[in-house]
Design an enzyme around this catalytic site. Sequence first.
Site: not given
Length: 259
Positions: A56, A58, A60-61, A112, A133, A171
């Site tokens: 996805h 985001h 941090d990905h 998410h 996530d 995570h």
Amino acid sequence: MIQIDALPAFSDNYLWLLQDADTRRCAVVDPGDAAPVLAWLEAHPGWTLTDILVTHHHHDHVGGVARLKEACGARVLGPAQEKIPARDLALGDGDTVHVLGLDFQVFEVPGHTLGHIAYYHGDNDRPLLFCGDTLFAAGCGRLFEGTPDQMHHSLSRLAALPAATLVFCTHEYTLSNLRFAKAVEPDNHATAERFDAVTRLREQGEISLPSSIALERATNPFLRVAETSVKQVADERVGRDNATPAEVFAVLRAWKDQF
């Protein structure tokens, strides 16, 4: 056999690095930071990064995707319904991709984010799930874009995978998730045992992943919304009968957001 290692990033992210020792090729899942991957490649001369799998959008990905693409020329795979930097292959539900000699089926798992996908390799001996996530160890992702109904459906789909499926989420939230799981089901012995085991792992500096679908079915309250014990506590929390498992899920997710 493909080896899978976790490269830590930021405060609690894991970048999953898949390695084929026979060909000295590797792939990475959700590289929010390019530096850990580049450092690994520098420490392992002769290896080539061939694929970048994204679940996805985001940061941090995906934050390291463009830099890795530029440095290594790796193929970037990601969800068709989201903006993914440097994406070469846009993926939707039911697609199959070939990575390091393995076939991965693509599942759309909104909740998410709306376009979130997961990658599933259905090997009889060692099924693998890279779920970003959506499904966490003992928990699930926050609903930043999707609805409770969407996330419940997505989680139900993943929960139906074979019990032996290894779950690679992104995570290190397991211990805090288990604290919530114990609040939901204080009499669940499997949850209590898992909490103690993960506590020991973290005290020793070890990671708590991967999990398994079997373990999640036994201890993850978000996969247990049809259980009487979970429904009762959700009903008590809102003072009414939650008629469907999706409604129970919505109560639990709202509770966890404030836990």
